[in-house]
Write a protein that holds these residues in place. Structure first.
Motif, PDB file in Angstrom:
ATOM      1  N   GLY A 174     -10.855  25.978  -1.149  1.00 27.09           N
ATOM      2  CA  GLY A 174      -9.132  24.930  -0.925  1.00 27.09           C
ATOM      3  C   GLY A 174      -8.615  24.649   0.219  1.00 27.09           C
ATOM      4  N   PHE A 175      -9.491  24.359   1.227  1.00 29.82           N
ATOM      5  CA  PHE A 175      -8.277  23.392   2.273  1.00 29.82           C
ATOM      6  C   PHE A 175      -8.399  21.913   1.092  1.00 29.82           C
ATOM      7  CE2 PHE A 175     -11.788  26.070   4.709  1.00 29.82           C
ATOM      8  CZ  PHE A 175     -11.104  26.170   5.714  1.00 29.82           C
ATOM      9  N   LYS A 176      -7.383  21.961   1.501  1.00 31.79           N
ATOM     10  CA  LYS A 176      -6.545  20.038   1.047  1.00 31.79           C
ATOM     11  C   LYS A 176      -5.805  19.192   2.287  1.00 31.79           C
ATOM     12  CE  LYS A 176      -4.824  23.241  -3.185  1.00 31.79           C
ATOM     13  NZ  LYS A 176      -6.223  22.698  -3.607  1.00 31.79           N
ATOM     14  N   GLU A 177      -6.197  17.647   1.054  1.00 29.87           N
ATOM     15  CA  GLU A 177      -5.260  17.173   2.396  1.00 29.87           C
ATOM     16  C   GLU A 177      -3.964  17.186   2.653  1.00 29.87           C
ATOM     17  OE1 GLU A 177      -5.674  11.752   1.743  1.00 29.87           O
ATOM     18  OE2 GLU A 177      -6.850  13.527   0.448  1.00 29.87           O
ATOM     19  N   LYS A 178      -3.578  16.722   3.830  1.00 24.45           N
ATOM     20  CA  LYS A 178      -2.435  17.361   4.627  1.00 24.45           C
ATOM     21  C   LYS A 178      -1.553  15.297   4.976  1.00 24.45           C
ATOM     22  CE  LYS A 178      -3.534  21.552   7.126  1.00 24.45           C
ATOM     23  NZ  LYS A 178      -2.338  21.790   6.130  1.00 24.45           N
ATOM     24  N   SER A 179      -0.662  15.966   4.618  1.00 23.68           N
ATOM     25  CA  SER A 179      -0.041  14.359   4.867  1.00 23.68           C
ATOM     26  C   SER A 179       0.713  14.097   6.391  1.00 23.68           C
ATOM     27  CB  SER A 179       1.817  14.206   4.073  1.00 23.68           C
ATOM     28  OG  SER A 179       0.988  14.109   2.863  1.00 23.68           O
ATOM     29  N   GLY A 180       1.264  12.353   6.587  1.00 24.59           N
ATOM     30  CA  GLY A 180       1.227  12.819   8.450  1.00 24.59           C
ATOM     31  C   GLY A 180       2.836  11.798   7.793  1.00 24.59           C
ATOM     32  N   PHE A 181       3.350  11.615   8.863  1.00 26.22           N
ATOM     33  CA  PHE A 181       5.280  10.748   9.289  1.00 26.22           C
ATOM     34  C   PHE A 181       4.487   9.636   8.575  1.00 26.22           C
ATOM     35  CE2 PHE A 181       6.413  14.463  12.112  1.00 26.22           C
ATOM     36  CZ  PHE A 181       7.230  14.404  11.579  1.00 26.22           C
ATOM     37  N   VAL A 182       5.270   8.493   7.907  1.00 27.26           N
ATOM     38  CA  VAL A 182       4.555   7.609   7.630  1.00 27.26           C
ATOM     39  C   VAL A 182       5.992   6.449   8.350  1.00 27.26           C
ATOM     40  CG1 VAL A 182       3.535   6.780   5.758  1.00 27.26           C
ATOM     41  CG2 VAL A 182       5.600   7.720   5.242  1.00 27.26           C
ATOM     42  N   ALA A 183       6.259   5.357   8.349  1.00 22.54           N
ATOM     43  CA  ALA A 183       7.381   4.696   8.921  1.00 22.54           C
ATOM     44  C   ALA A 183       8.327   4.520   7.927  1.00 22.54           C
ATOM     45  CB  ALA A 183       7.050   3.408   8.936  1.00 22.54           C
ATOM     46  N   GLU A 184      10.083   4.737   7.985  1.00 19.59           N
ATOM     47  CA  GLU A 184      10.939   4.846   7.400  1.00 19.59           C
ATOM     48  C   GLU A 184      10.799   2.900   7.092  1.00 19.59           C
ATOM     49  OE1 GLU A 184      14.526   6.320   8.443  1.00 19.59           O
ATOM     50  OE2 GLU A 184      12.557   7.509   9.937  1.00 19.59           O
ATOM     51  N   VAL A 185      11.469   3.176   5.449  1.00 19.62           N
ATOM     52  CA  VAL A 185      11.594   2.105   4.807  1.00 19.62           C
ATOM     53  C   VAL A 185      12.523   1.308   5.177  1.00 19.62           C
ATOM     54  CG1 VAL A 185      13.050   0.922   2.923  1.00 19.62           C
ATOM     55  CG2 VAL A 185      11.689   3.125   2.392  1.00 19.62           C
ATOM     56  N   GLY A 186      12.615   0.328   5.641  1.00 17.78           N
ATOM     57  CA  GLY A 186      12.989  -0.672   6.422  1.00 17.78           C
ATOM     58  C   GLY A 186      12.830  -1.279   8.204  1.00 17.78           C
ATOM     59  N   ALA A 187      12.114   0.198   8.444  1.00 18.13           N
ATOM     60  CA  ALA A 187      11.406  -0.137   9.896  1.00 18.13           C
ATOM     61  C   ALA A 187      11.031  -1.233  10.875  1.00 18.13           C
ATOM     62  CB  ALA A 187      10.488   0.794  10.027  1.00 18.13           C
ATOM     63  N   GLU A 188      10.295  -1.891   9.683  1.00 18.67           N
ATOM     64  CA  GLU A 188       9.617  -2.686  10.392  1.00 18.67           C
ATOM     65  C   GLU A 188      10.753  -3.990  10.473  1.00 18.67           C
ATOM     66  OE1 GLU A 188      11.032  -3.869   6.077  1.00 18.67           O
ATOM     67  OE2 GLU A 188       9.453  -2.287   6.591  1.00 18.67           O
ATOM     68  N   LYS A 189      12.425  -4.165  10.404  1.00 16.23           N
ATOM     69  CA  LYS A 189      13.044  -4.841  10.652  1.00 16.23           C
ATOM     70  C   LYS A 189      14.502  -4.663  11.837  1.00 16.23           C
ATOM     71  CE  LYS A 189      13.861  -6.181   5.883  1.00 16.23           C
ATOM     72  NZ  LYS A 189      14.832  -5.748   4.829  1.00 16.23           N
ATOM     73  N   ALA A 190      13.769  -5.444  12.862  1.00 19.19           N
ATOM     74  CA  ALA A 190      15.070  -4.999  14.472  1.00 19.19           C
ATOM     75  C   ALA A 190      15.864  -4.762  13.789  1.00 19.19           C
ATOM     76  CB  ALA A 190      15.041  -5.846  15.248  1.00 19.19           C
TER      77      ALA A 190
END
Length: 195
Positions: A174-190
């Motif tokens: 029963g080991f299931k895949e885990k999620s990590g942090f992802v960049a927030e929407v718009g993070a690519e823009k200064a």
């Protein structure tokens, strides 16, 4: 005489499979514990930031006739973020996104607070504000490092549960895949800072 040889070979194959299975299971448990440990480090750094905020708000209040709305936004964002907890065993994309969104609101409120302090040179000159600003900057760096370490642990764990033959044992136990942090929407823009 052939039967004992066949049973012996079957026994050896079963023994090898069991030993391999135990090693795979123990490796998966170790990876899971590592992910949980890294998640704890992320939470610790966010808690450190949360603990600094009341001191920062008090210092700003005492040193300047400051825009009350900005201070209120910081305090409210901190309060909302401290209410969101994610159980390490429930690291789903949805739970991580909620947590990340709440912490992002704290970061945005703090950014606005720091930008507005530029209008108060006497505030920037106080030692307490200077010390708190340095501590906050260091904490933000620690948060970034902790998030990276957490994502690395999640990557290792997810690789383990998807790799053969560990994937067989992962499904079985029963080991299931885990999620990590992802960049927030718009993070690519200064971000734009306007005074």
């Amino acid at each position: 005489m052939k039967k004992p040889v066949i049973f012996g070979i079957i026994g050896v194959v079963i023994l090898i499979a069991l030993i391999g299975g135990c090693n795979s299971y123990n490796g998966l448990v170790a990876s899971d514990v590592e992910v949980q440990n890294k998640w704890s480090q992320v939470e610790t750094q966010y808690q450190r930031r949360s603990d600094l905020i009341p001191n920062l708000v008090s210092t700003v209040k005492g040193a300047a006739k400051f825009e009350q709305g900005t201070l209120t936004a910081v305090v409210e964002a901190r309060a909302k973020a401290s209410q969101i907890k994610v159980d390490p065993s429930q690291l789903t994309p949805e739970n991580i996104a909620k947590y990340q969104q709440a912490q992002g609101q704290v970061g945005q409120a703090l950014s606005r607070l720091m930008v507005l302090t530029e209008n108060y040179p006497e505030l920037k000159a106080t030692q307490q504000f200077s010390d708190l600003s340095v501590a906050l900057e260091g904490t933000e760096n620690r948060i970034a490092t902790s998030r990276k370490d957490f994502n690395d642990a999640v990557k290792g764990y997810n690789t383990s549960i998807r790799s053969f033959p560990s994937n067989i044992w992962a499904k079985m136990f029963g080991f299931k895949e885990k999620s990590g942090f992802v960049a927030e929407v718009g993070a690519e823009k200064a971000p734009t800072v306007a005074f």
